[in-house]
Design a protein around this motif. Structure first.
Motif, PDB file in Angstrom:
ATOM      1  N   PRO A 255       0.813  -1.233   0.000  1.00  0.00           N
ATOM      2  CA  PRO A 255       0.000   0.000   0.000  1.00  0.00           C
ATOM      3  C   PRO A 255       0.836   1.268   0.000  1.00  0.00           C
ATOM      4  O   PRO A 255       0.492   2.250  -0.663  1.00  0.00           O
ATOM      5  CB  PRO A 255      -0.839  -0.124   1.284  1.00  0.00           C
ATOM      6  N   VAL A 256       1.953   1.265   0.714  1.00  0.00           N
ATOM      7  CA  VAL A 256       2.790   2.470   0.770  1.00  0.00           C
ATOM      8  C   VAL A 256       3.410   2.763  -0.595  1.00  0.00           C
ATOM      9  O   VAL A 256       3.497   3.920  -1.019  1.00  0.00           O
ATOM     10  CB  VAL A 256       3.873   2.321   1.848  1.00  0.00           C
ATOM     11  N   ALA A 257       3.816   1.727  -1.316  1.00  0.00           N
ATOM     12  CA  ALA A 257       4.405   1.932  -2.637  1.00  0.00           C
ATOM     13  C   ALA A 257       3.411   2.581  -3.596  1.00  0.00           C
ATOM     14  O   ALA A 257       3.756   3.503  -4.353  1.00  0.00           O
ATOM     15  CB  ALA A 257       4.891   0.595  -3.203  1.00  0.00           C
ATOM     16  N   VAL A 258       2.167   2.114  -3.578  1.00  0.00           N
ATOM     17  CA  VAL A 258       1.157   2.681  -4.469  1.00  0.00           C
ATOM     18  C   VAL A 258       0.871   4.141  -4.097  1.00  0.00           C
ATOM     19  O   VAL A 258       0.741   5.015  -4.964  1.00  0.00           O
ATOM     20  CB  VAL A 258      -0.132   1.833  -4.430  1.00  0.00           C
ATOM     21  N   LEU A 259       0.806   4.423  -2.813  1.00  0.00           N
ATOM     22  CA  LEU A 259       0.578   5.802  -2.377  1.00  0.00           C
ATOM     23  C   LEU A 259       1.734   6.712  -2.791  1.00  0.00           C
ATOM     24  O   LEU A 259       1.515   7.849  -3.227  1.00  0.00           O
ATOM     25  CB  LEU A 259       0.392   5.848  -0.861  1.00  0.00           C
ATOM     26  N   MET A 260       2.961   6.231  -2.662  1.00  0.00           N
ATOM     27  CA  MET A 260       4.106   7.043  -3.067  1.00  0.00           C
ATOM     28  C   MET A 260       4.063   7.364  -4.553  1.00  0.00           C
ATOM     29  O   MET A 260       4.363   8.482  -4.977  1.00  0.00           O
ATOM     30  CB  MET A 260       5.409   6.301  -2.730  1.00  0.00           C
ATOM     31  N   ALA A 261       3.671   6.379  -5.355  1.00  0.00           N
ATOM     32  CA  ALA A 261       3.643   6.584  -6.800  1.00  0.00           C
ATOM     33  C   ALA A 261       2.560   7.571  -7.218  1.00  0.00           C
ATOM     34  O   ALA A 261       2.750   8.360  -8.147  1.00  0.00           O
ATOM     35  CB  ALA A 261       3.434   5.246  -7.513  1.00  0.00           C
TER      36      ALA A 261
ATOM     37  N   ALA B 196       9.560   6.855  -9.366  1.00  0.00           N
ATOM     38  CA  ALA B 196      10.462   5.827  -9.883  1.00  0.00           C
ATOM     39  C   ALA B 196      11.015   4.965  -8.751  1.00  0.00           C
ATOM     40  O   ALA B 196      11.168   3.745  -8.905  1.00  0.00           O
ATOM     41  CB  ALA B 196      11.604   6.481 -10.662  1.00  0.00           C
ATOM     42  N   TYR B 197      11.314   5.568  -7.609  1.00  0.00           N
ATOM     43  CA  TYR B 197      11.763   4.794  -6.451  1.00  0.00           C
ATOM     44  C   TYR B 197      10.671   3.846  -5.958  1.00  0.00           C
ATOM     45  O   TYR B 197      10.953   2.747  -5.464  1.00  0.00           O
ATOM     46  CB  TYR B 197      12.156   5.736  -5.307  1.00  0.00           C
ATOM     47  N   ALA B 198       9.403   4.277  -6.037  1.00  0.00           N
ATOM     48  CA  ALA B 198       8.293   3.475  -5.508  1.00  0.00           C
ATOM     49  C   ALA B 198       8.173   2.127  -6.210  1.00  0.00           C
ATOM     50  O   ALA B 198       7.673   1.164  -5.628  1.00  0.00           O
ATOM     51  CB  ALA B 198       6.975   4.248  -5.636  1.00  0.00           C
ATOM     52  N   VAL B 199       8.643   2.043  -7.453  1.00  0.00           N
ATOM     53  CA  VAL B 199       8.561   0.792  -8.202  1.00  0.00           C
ATOM     54  C   VAL B 199       9.280  -0.338  -7.461  1.00  0.00           C
ATOM     55  O   VAL B 199       8.833  -1.486  -7.467  1.00  0.00           O
ATOM     56  CB  VAL B 199       9.160   0.984  -9.611  1.00  0.00           C
ATOM     57  N   GLY B 200      10.366  -0.022  -6.799  1.00  0.00           N
ATOM     58  CA  GLY B 200      11.135  -1.051  -6.098  1.00  0.00           C
ATOM     59  C   GLY B 200      11.021  -0.988  -4.593  1.00  0.00           C
ATOM     60  O   GLY B 200      11.904  -1.512  -3.890  1.00  0.00           O
TER      61      GLY B 200
ATOM     62  N   PHE C 100      -6.922   0.569  -4.262  1.00  0.00           N
ATOM     63  CA  PHE C 100      -8.131   1.297  -3.867  1.00  0.00           C
ATOM     64  C   PHE C 100      -7.805   2.429  -2.889  1.00  0.00           C
ATOM     65  O   PHE C 100      -8.385   3.512  -2.959  1.00  0.00           O
ATOM     66  CB  PHE C 100      -9.143   0.332  -3.252  1.00  0.00           C
ATOM     67  N   ALA C 101      -6.881   2.193  -1.981  1.00  0.00           N
ATOM     68  CA  ALA C 101      -6.489   3.251  -1.040  1.00  0.00           C
ATOM     69  C   ALA C 101      -5.873   4.423  -1.782  1.00  0.00           C
ATOM     70  O   ALA C 101      -6.156   5.593  -1.487  1.00  0.00           O
ATOM     71  CB  ALA C 101      -5.502   2.687  -0.012  1.00  0.00           C
ATOM     72  N   ALA C 102      -5.023   4.142  -2.777  1.00  0.00           N
ATOM     73  CA  ALA C 102      -4.395   5.211  -3.541  1.00  0.00           C
ATOM     74  C   ALA C 102      -5.427   6.021  -4.318  1.00  0.00           C
ATOM     75  O   ALA C 102      -5.364   7.254  -4.378  1.00  0.00           O
ATOM     76  CB  ALA C 102      -3.351   4.627  -4.489  1.00  0.00           C
ATOM     77  N   LEU C 103      -6.395   5.333  -4.923  1.00  0.00           N
ATOM     78  CA  LEU C 103      -7.449   6.045  -5.654  1.00  0.00           C
ATOM     79  C   LEU C 103      -8.233   6.964  -4.723  1.00  0.00           C
ATOM     80  O   LEU C 103      -8.608   8.083  -5.095  1.00  0.00           O
ATOM     81  CB  LEU C 103      -8.383   5.036  -6.322  1.00  0.00           C
ATOM     82  N   GLY C 104      -8.492   6.491  -3.501  1.00  0.00           N
ATOM     83  CA  GLY C 104      -9.205   7.332  -2.549  1.00  0.00           C
ATOM     84  C   GLY C 104      -8.415   8.572  -2.171  1.00  0.00           C
ATOM     85  O   GLY C 104      -8.964   9.685  -2.090  1.00  0.00           O
ATOM     86  N   VAL C 105      -7.121   8.432  -1.957  1.00  0.00           N
ATOM     87  CA  VAL C 105      -6.295   9.587  -1.601  1.00  0.00           C
ATOM     88  C   VAL C 105      -6.207  10.569  -2.758  1.00  0.00           C
ATOM     89  O   VAL C 105      -6.290  11.784  -2.582  1.00  0.00           O
ATOM     90  CB  VAL C 105      -4.878   9.116  -1.169  1.00  0.00           C
ATOM     91  N   VAL C 106      -6.045  10.046  -3.991  1.00  0.00           N
ATOM     92  CA  VAL C 106      -5.988  10.927  -5.154  1.00  0.00           C
ATOM     93  C   VAL C 106      -7.310  11.679  -5.322  1.00  0.00           C
ATOM     94  O   VAL C 106      -7.334  12.876  -5.627  1.00  0.00           O
ATOM     95  CB  VAL C 106      -5.665  10.109  -6.423  1.00  0.00           C
ATOM     96  N   GLY C 107      -8.435  10.971  -5.123  1.00  0.00           N
ATOM     97  CA  GLY C 107      -9.728  11.641  -5.211  1.00  0.00           C
ATOM     98  C   GLY C 107      -9.872  12.740  -4.177  1.00  0.00           C
ATOM     99  O   GLY C 107     -10.383  13.825  -4.470  1.00  0.00           O
TER     100      GLY C 107
END
Length: 504
Positions: free
Chosen positions: A315-321, A351-355, A447-454
């Motif tokens: 989840p943290v990686a997706v949020l960072m991206a 780019a860092y979030a990918v890894g 889903f968490a990332a989509l919510g934060v972006v929204g």
């Protein structure tokens, strides 16, 4: 494990929060120009050597050796005294070289700069101020190993807080120094001395007898050196990849090194809270179990650590991206750090979030080998990953700039973690979390990332335009709530999965 992880992660979080405050002050006072690059270079050079000599290689070789000797009732005091003597001798020799030939060191490690560069004299001066920090950190690493070997993690985890406090204090009185960069450099040096004193007092309060340095070669000390050689090469290879960023960035447009620094600060937050903290906790545990031949216990410890990395990292990686630009604007856009610098740093962070997930697992995977006294296998696998990493940096930097450097780092880390995982599983070091759990966590993270972006697009941006003060406050509260919720869910998932693994 979770209790120890909570201690280390909690103190690391406090340090990182102060670190962000420190970087906010740095960004506002130094910005992302040539003077900032001069300080970043002077700050990074001793840290590269520290990661090789003080933390990475030293801990990998000394802590498992010392823990195993102590567990079986051997002469751990003599081992500590002899290792300390050789550690200080090596650091004093390196310090003499760095102070006496600073220009030569910079010419080798930062070839993008030259004596004709306007910031060259400042870089030389700042490097001479910050380099003694390496000796202090070597002593801190030694004291931390003694404390961690006795399951006392708090003092060592809290020591970096002093670096942030001293740097912030120095920046607040920067008018008393020749420049703000000088103030930051002296803050680094003063913090090193303070950390040595703090760890020495913690060891004394814990009843650990501090050995007097001696130059000797007992059987255990020889074993330490046999393990140290491959460990130095392993840490050196990791630092070569990091140092390559510094070297290549000196050829990129001005500000690239600073953009990398601020992106790395956010990237290193989960790495420090989870990846490094887990590695710190399980290394002495695996070392003690190796001394008594408890293979089942070592495998269970590593499996649980990897489950935690997966549960938190996805989840943290997706949020960072998805939200890096937002985080950069909230944290750093003020003073000399403008929105363009924030966007450049956010692209690097994505780019860092990918890894990120492999980066979280690295310290635990390596601990599975180092805890058993095997420092050669991680070196052999890292050589393969580093070759790919450096090749990609050279290939991608001309077209993608600093973002290409970060993508190459993620690719190298992912390959290294995969090689460690496959090799460890083949040797029976671990079982590994089931793939189905990873798929579930990945979907939750998306889903968490989509919510934060929204939230960012629908609420935060309009509110910031109407009331500039309320927007950042609401955003920080929302991010804090999301992080806490994700951390709680991930911890519950890790506990459930760990119990399931422990019962098999």
């Amino acid at each position: 494990m979770l209790r120890k992880l909570g201690t280390v992660s909690g103190l690391t979080l406090a340090s990182r929060i102060l670190g962000f405050l420190r970087d906010i002050v740095l960004a506002a006072t130094l910005g992302a120009g040539p003077v900032a690059d001069a300080f970043m270079l002077a700050f990074r050079l001793p840290n590269h050597f520290r990661a090789i000599l003080a933390e990475g290689a030293f801990n990998a070789a000394f802590l498992p050796t010392w823990a195993a000797v102590d567990a079986r009732g051997g002469d751990s005091t003599r081992l500590g005294a002899q290792v300390l003597g050789w550690l200080m001798l090596a650091n004093l020799a390196l310090l003499a070289l760095a102070l006496g030939a600073t220009g030569w060191v910079l010419a080798v490690l930062a070839p993008g700069l030259s004596p004709g560069d306007p910031t060259w004299p400042l870089t030389v001066t700042l490097t001479r101020i910050t380099f003694p920090y390496l000796l202090c950190m070597s002593l801190v690493a030694f004291l931390s190993a003694l404390l961690n070997g006795r399951d006392r993690f708090a003092a060592a985890a809290a020591a970096p807080i002093l670096l942030n406090l001293f740097m912030i204090g120095a920046l607040l009185i920067a008018e008393r120094f020749p420049s703000t960069a000088h103030a930051a450099a002296w803050g680094v040096m003063a913090s090193g001395i303070a950390q040595v004193v703090a760890l020495g007092l913690a060891a004394w309060r814990a009843g650990i007898a501090l050995p007097r340095p001696r130059l000797g070669l007992s059987g255990d000390t020889r074993l330490f050196f046999r393990r140290l050689g491959p460990a130095i090469l392993t840490s050196g290879a990791l630092q070569v990849a990091i140092l390559a960023d510094t070297i290549i960035a000196t050829f990129l447009p001005a500000g690239s090194l600073s953009h990398l620094y601020y992106a790395d600060r956010l990237y290193q937050l989960p790495v420090g809270l989870i990846g490094v903290a887990l590695g710190t906790v399980i290394l002495p545990d695996i070392g003690r179990r190796a001394g008594t031949g408890d293979e089942t216990g070592m495998r269970r410890v590593l499996d649980r650590a990897l489950v935690i990395c997966l549960a938190v990292g996805l989840p943290v990686a997706v949020l960072m991206a998805f939200t890096g630009d937002w985080a950069m604007e909230i944290l750093f856009v003020r003073g000399a750090f403008d929105p363009q610098a924030a966007q450049a740093s956010a692209a690097i962070l994505a780019a860092y979030a990918v890894g990120l997930v492999p980066a979280l697992a690295l310290r635990s995977l390596v601990a599975g080998f180092h805890g058993r006294g095997d420092t050669r296998t991680p070196l052999r696998l890292l050589a393969i990953a580093t070759t790919l990493n450096i090749a990609l940096k050279i290939a991608l930097a001309p077209s993608l700039g600093a973002v290409g450097l970060a993508l190459a780092t993620s690719a190298g880390i992912t390959l290294y973690a995969a090689l460690l995982f496959v090799t460890g599983r083949r040797r029976g070091h671990l079982t590994g979390p089931p793939p189905a759990q990873g798929a579930i966590l990945l979907a939750t993270a998306a889903f968490a990332a989509l919510g934060v972006v929204g939230f960012r697009d629908a609420i935060h941006q309009p509110l910031s335009a109407a009331w500039p003060v309320a927007g950042p406050i609401l955003a920080l509260c929302a991010v804090a709530g999301a992080v806490l919720a994700l951390h709680a869910l991930a911890t519950l998932a890790a506990l459930r999965l760990a119990r399931g693994r422990g019962g098999r």
